[in-house]
Scaffold this motif. Structure first.
Motif, PDB file in Angstrom:
ATOM      1  N   LYS A 174       1.658   4.351  -2.790  1.00  0.00           N
ATOM      2  CA  LYS A 174       1.631   5.799  -2.572  1.00  0.00           C
ATOM      3  C   LYS A 174       2.964   6.424  -2.974  1.00  0.00           C
ATOM      4  O   LYS A 174       3.009   7.495  -3.570  1.00  0.00           O
ATOM      5  CB  LYS A 174       1.370   6.109  -1.096  1.00  0.00           C
ATOM      6  CG  LYS A 174      -0.059   5.863  -0.665  1.00  0.00           C
ATOM      7  CD  LYS A 174      -0.218   6.301   0.781  1.00  0.00           C
ATOM      8  CE  LYS A 174      -1.463   5.704   1.421  1.00  0.00           C
ATOM      9  NZ  LYS A 174      -1.406   5.806   2.887  1.00  0.00           N
ATOM     10  N   ALA A 203      -1.704  14.398   1.278  1.00  0.00           N
ATOM     11  CA  ALA A 203      -2.324  13.454   2.211  1.00  0.00           C
ATOM     12  C   ALA A 203      -1.814  12.048   1.932  1.00  0.00           C
ATOM     13  O   ALA A 203      -1.437  11.725   0.816  1.00  0.00           O
ATOM     14  CB  ALA A 203      -3.831  13.510   2.033  1.00  0.00           C
ATOM     15  N   GLY A 204      -1.759  11.246   2.956  1.00  0.00           N
ATOM     16  CA  GLY A 204      -1.424   9.838   2.717  1.00  0.00           C
ATOM     17  C   GLY A 204      -0.113   9.395   3.314  1.00  0.00           C
ATOM     18  O   GLY A 204       0.014   8.278   3.765  1.00  0.00           O
ATOM     19  N   LYS A 222       0.830  -1.202   0.000  1.00  0.00           N
ATOM     20  CA  LYS A 222       0.000   0.000   0.000  1.00  0.00           C
ATOM     21  C   LYS A 222       0.875   1.266   0.000  1.00  0.00           C
ATOM     22  O   LYS A 222       0.700   2.150  -0.834  1.00  0.00           O
ATOM     23  CB  LYS A 222      -0.902  -0.012   1.240  1.00  0.00           C
ATOM     24  CG  LYS A 222      -2.129   0.843   1.055  1.00  0.00           C
ATOM     25  CD  LYS A 222      -3.212   0.526   2.074  1.00  0.00           C
ATOM     26  CE  LYS A 222      -4.028   1.773   2.337  1.00  0.00           C
ATOM     27  NZ  LYS A 222      -4.444   1.879   3.739  1.00  0.00           N
TER      28      LYS A 222
END
Ligand code: ADP
Ligand code: MG
Length: 687
Positions: free
Chosen positions: A22, A153-154, A18
C-alpha cells in the motif's frame, strides 16, 4: 533504481508485505520517503480545555465524569452521555454504538474525549468523539500537535502517525541527505521535516494553514526545484534523441506570404524567424508560442508547416475541439491547396473504410499535412516521416498527450519537432514551473486595425434591454453571438439550454434569423451553421462555449455571455476574442446572475477593466490557482505535495537560481532530488 540511501520501510515495526504494498502506491519505499509524506493539517491535543470553554466548530480535548448515559429515541436513535467537569457539562452523542459501549459509559467513570462540538438539541454536543477512560490526574500523552496525513482508504491516521513517528526517530541518528546547496536556506532539511511532522504546541497554526511557515517554505522550495529539474531533464532527453534538420526554405515561404491578403505583423515575422532557426537544427524544437486571441498564430503555424513539408517531412496539426480543427482545415486548405500540398483530415468521427484509407495515406507518407483532434495520437495512427507536430490551444492538452504524439514517428529520423500554441497567455511565474521544458515565443502585437472590445456588466434582471440591444445592432447590419453557459460538462444539457435560449430569442426577435450551434450537432450541421453565419445569412448565433475557439467572423461585433460568473477568466477572454475582429467598434455584455460572490465580482471586473490577455491570466492565477488556469487536464502536472501556487510565487526566482546552480555545479544531486519529490509521478510522465 533509486540512489537515495535509506532502509526499506519493511524495517519499521508493523510493516509487512501488505502494508509495504500500500505504501508503494504512495511512492513510499524507504523510511526516508515517509518523511516526505507531509501532514495536511494538525489538531491540538496537547492541552485539556475546560468544558465551559469549548466552542462550536473547534477541536478540543475535554475531560470529565459521566453523569448519565441513556439511549434516546428521537428522530434517530442515539446513545447520549452527559460529561461534566468543574466548569460545565456537554453532551456526547453516538448514533452508532454497541451494547458494550453503552455498558462502559457508566455514570461516575472518567473520560477523556477528543472531538468537535456542534450546536445540538441540548446545547453543545460532540458527535462520535474519540474517547477513552482515564484515571484522575493522568497526564496528556501528546507533546506536539497531532498531524493529519493525506490518505485514501487502506491506511488509517493512527498507522500514518506510527510510521512517520518511527521515521522521525531514525531521522535523529541518520538525517536524510540535504540535496540543496547549503548556506542559503533558513531551515535545514531535518529541522524542517521534524517540525512539520510534530510541531510544538505553540506552533503558529494559522501560518501553517496558509503554508507560509519557514519550515514549509524550505520544503516547498526544494519541491519546486525538483519539479523544475525534472522538466529540464525531460527536455534534455528529448534533445539527445535528435531530430531531422529542416533548413529554412525562404523561396517557398515568400511565395506563400505573397499569396496572402495581408503582410505579417512584426511579431509574427519575429516568431516565424525563431521557429525557422529551431527547425534547421538537428535536435527537436520544443517551442511554446503564446499569442493573445486574434494575434494570428495560425499564420505562424503555417510558416512552420511549410518549412517541414518543403523538406519532405510530414506535419501533424492537433486541435482540442472539432470546431477548431475544422477552422484550421478551412484556413490551411485555402492557403496550401495552390501549393499542391496533400492534406488529410482525422478525427474521432473518421470511421470505417474512410479511416483505413486515411491511415494508409498517413502511414505511407502520401499525406503531407494531417489536421485533426486528439484522434491523431490514437494507437493505430502511424506516420511515415513525421517532422513537425503542431498542437493548438496547448492548455487543453496534458503534457502526456503532447509527448504521446511525438512518439508517432518511426524513429530513424529522431523525434519530430514540436510547436505548441496557446491563446491563454501563461503568466511568466507559472510557465517557469509548468513549462520549463519549452522555449517561449510571444506574439505581442495584434494585426492592424483591431479595436478593443468594450465590456459591460449587466444584471440578468435587465435581460430585456440586452435583447433590445441585440435587435438594434442587427438592424444596423451587424451580427451578434449569444453564449449560454452551464456548469454541467454534459454536451446534452448544454445543448438543451442553448436550444431553449435560441427558441426564446427567436420568439422575442421574430425579424431576425437566429442560428444555433452546440457540441451535439453533427460536423456537417455545424459547418452549415457556421457557413451561414459567416455569409451573413444568420444575424444572431446562439451558442454554447463550443465557439470559444475557432470562430472568425469579422462582422460580428456584439457578444452576450449569459452567467459569465460560471466561467474562468481565460475562457471569458477567449470567448470575447470572437468579437473585435473587424473594423467596427465591438461590445461584450456579461449578463450575470446576481448576487455575485466577492471572487466573482473581482473576476468580472477584471474583464471589464482589461483586454490584455496577460493581465487577465495573472488575475486568473491569483483568483483561481494554477490547476484551473492550466486547464483541468493539466492539473496532474501541478499537484505538489507542499508547494502551492500562487501562494509561493515569491519563491520562484530562488527556484530558478537553485535549479541553475544544481545543473552547473552539482549534477549528481539532480536525480536523487527528482526521485525524492516526484518519484511516483515520474513514471507517468515518461508516457
Ligand atoms: P489566433 O492567434 O487567435 O489563432 P488567427 O490565426 O485565427 O488568430 O488570426 C485571426 C485573424 O487575423 C484571422 O482572420 C487571420 O486571417 C487574421 N490575420 C492574421 N495575421 C494577420 C495580419 N498580419 N494582418 C491582418 N490580419 C491577420
Ligand atoms: Mg487560433
Amino acid at each position: 533504481m533509486t540512489d537515495i540511501a535509506g532502509a526499506p520501510v519493511q524495517e519499521l515495526r508493523g510493516v509487512g508485505p501488505k502494508l509495504a504494498g500500500k505504501l508503494a502506491d504512495y511512492g513510499i519505499h524507504r523510511v526516508d520517503d515517509l518523511l516526505f509524506h507531509l501532514p495536511l493539517r494538525y489538531q491540538d491535543r496537547t492541552r485539556i480545555t475546560p468544558i465551559a470553554a469549548a466552542v462550536e466548530g473547534a477541536d478540543v480535548v475535554i475531560e470529565g465524569e459521566v453523569r448519565a448515559a441513556d439511549i434516546v429515541f428521537g428522530r434517530r436513535r442515539s446513545l447520549v452521555a452527559r460529561l461534566q467537569d468543574g466548569s460545565g457539562t456537554i453532551t456526547l452523542r453516538f448514533f452508532h454504538f454497541s451494547a458494550a459501549q453503552k455498558n462502559n459509559l457508566r455514570p461516575g467513570c472518567r473520560l477523556r474525549c477528543f472531538g468537535q462540538p456542534r450546536r445540538g438539541s441540548s446545547g453543545l454536543e460532540i458527535y462520535h468523539p474519540e474517547y477513552r477512560q482515564v484515571q484522575e490526574g493522568e497526564v496528556l500523552a501528546e507533546e506536539s500537535l497531532t498531524p493529519i496525513y493525506p490518505t485514501t482508504a487502506g491506511i488509517g491516521q493512527n498507522q500514518w502517525r506510527s510510521l512517520c513517528g518511527q521515521a522521525l526517530l531514525r531521522l535523529q541518528s541518520s538525517p536524510p541527505r540535504d540535496l540543496l546547496p547549503a548556506g542559503q536556506l533558513p531551515y535545514d532539511l531535518a529541522q524542517a521535516l521534524s517540525y512539520l511532522h510534530a510541531p510544538p504546541p505553540d506552533a503558529p497554526q494559522a501560518l501553517l494553514r496558509e503554508g507560509h511557515h519557514p519550515a514549509q517554505l524550505r520544503l516547498a522550495l526544494e519541491e519546486l526545484v525538483a519539479h523544475n529539474l525534472s522538466l529540464h531533464r525531460l527536455r534534455e532527453r528529448a534533445q539527445q534523441e535528435g531530430a531531422p534538420a529542416l533548413p529554412a526554405r525562404p523561396r517557398e515561404l515568400e511565395a506563400f506570404l505573397a499569396s496572402l491578403p495581408f503582410t505579417p505583423t512584426g511579431a509574427q515575422s519575429r516568431v516565424l524567424g525563431e521557429i525557422a532557426a529551431d527547425l534547421a537544427r538537428p535536435c527537436p524544437m520544443l517551442r511554446l508560442v503564446q499569442g493573445d486571441v486574434g494575434s494570428g498564430k495560425t499564420l505562424v503555424a503555417a510558416g512552420a508547416a511549410l518549412q517541414a513539408i518543403a523538406n519532405g517531412y510530414q506535419v501533424a496539426i492537433m486541435a482540442p475541439t472539432e470546431i477548431l480543427a475544422e477552422q484550421h482545415w478551412g484556413n490551411f486548405s485555402g492557403w496550401f491547396e495552390p501549393l499542391a500540398v496533400d492534406m488529410e483530415w482525422l478525427s474521432g468521427r473518421t470511421k470505417g473504410k474512410k479511416r483505413e484509407a486515411t491511415l494508409q495515406r498517413i502511414g505511407s507518407g502520401k499525406a503531407a499535412l494531417v489536421i485533426g483532434t486528439h484522434a491523431l495520437f490514437q494507437a493505430d495512427v502511424a506516420f511515415h516521416r513525421l517532422g513537425l507536430v503542431i498542437v493548438d490551444e496547448q492548455h487543453r492538452f496534458g503534457v502526456h498527450q503532447r509527448l504521446a504524439l511525438t512518439e508517432k514517428s518511426s524513429r530513424e529520423h529522431g523525434r519530430p519537432h514540436q510547436l505548441v500554441m496557446t491563446a491563454t497567455p501563461i503568466p511568466r511565474t507559472l510557465s517557469m514551473v509548468a513549462y520549463a521544458d519549452l522555449d517561449c515565443s510571444v506574439i505581442d502585437e495584434l494585426p492592424p486595425g483591431r479595436q478593443a472590445v468594450s465590456t459591460a456588466l449587466v444584471d440578468s434582471n435587465r435581460r430585456q434591454q440586452v435583447v433590445e440591444r441585440v435587435a438594434a445592432a442587427c438592424a444596423e447590419g451587424r451580427q451578434a453571438y449569444w453564449v449560454c453557459t452551464l456548469i454541467e460538462e454534459s454536451d446534452a444539457l448544454q445543448a438543451q439550454a442553448a436550444e431553449a435560449t435560441a427558441a426564446e430569442l427567436q420568439q422575442a426577435l421574430p425579424q431576425l434569423a437566429v442560428g444555433l450551434i452546440h457540441g451535439r450537432l453533427k460536423p456537417v450541421e455545424k459547418e452549415a451553421v457556421m457557413a451561414r453565419f459567416k455569409a451573413g445569412d444568420l444575424a444572431l448565433l446562439v451558442a454554447t462555449t463550443v465557439i470559444e475557439v475557432g470562430m472568425d467572423v469579422p462582422n460580428a461585433s456584439l457578444m452576450i455571455i449569459e452567467n459569465p460568473e460560471r466561467l474562468g477568466l481565460a475562457q471569458l477572454h477567449q470567448l470575447r476574442g470572437r468579437v473585435g475582429r473587424g473594423s467596427e467598434a465591438s461590445h461584450c455584455v456579461l449578463l450575470y446572475q446576481a448576487p455575485l460572490s466577492a471572487n466573482g465580482k473581482q473576476r468580472l471586473s477584471a474583464m471589464r477593466e482589461s483586454s490584455d490577455g496577460f493581465y487577465i491570466a495573472e488575475k486568473d492565477l491569483e483568483l483561481r490557482g494554477p490547476g484551473e488556469v492550466l486547464g483541468t487536464r493539466q492539473t496532474g502536472l501541478m499537484e505538489f505535495r507542499i508547494a502551492e501556487l500562487p501562494a509561493h510565487n515569491h519563491l520562484l526566482q530562488q527556484v530558478q537560481d537553485l535549479s541553475d546552480q544544481l545543473r552547473e555545479g552539482y549534477p549528481e544531486l539532480i536525480e536523487p532530488l527528482i526521485q525524492r519529490w516526484t518519484g511516483a509521478a515520474q513514471q507517468f510522465a515518461k508516457v
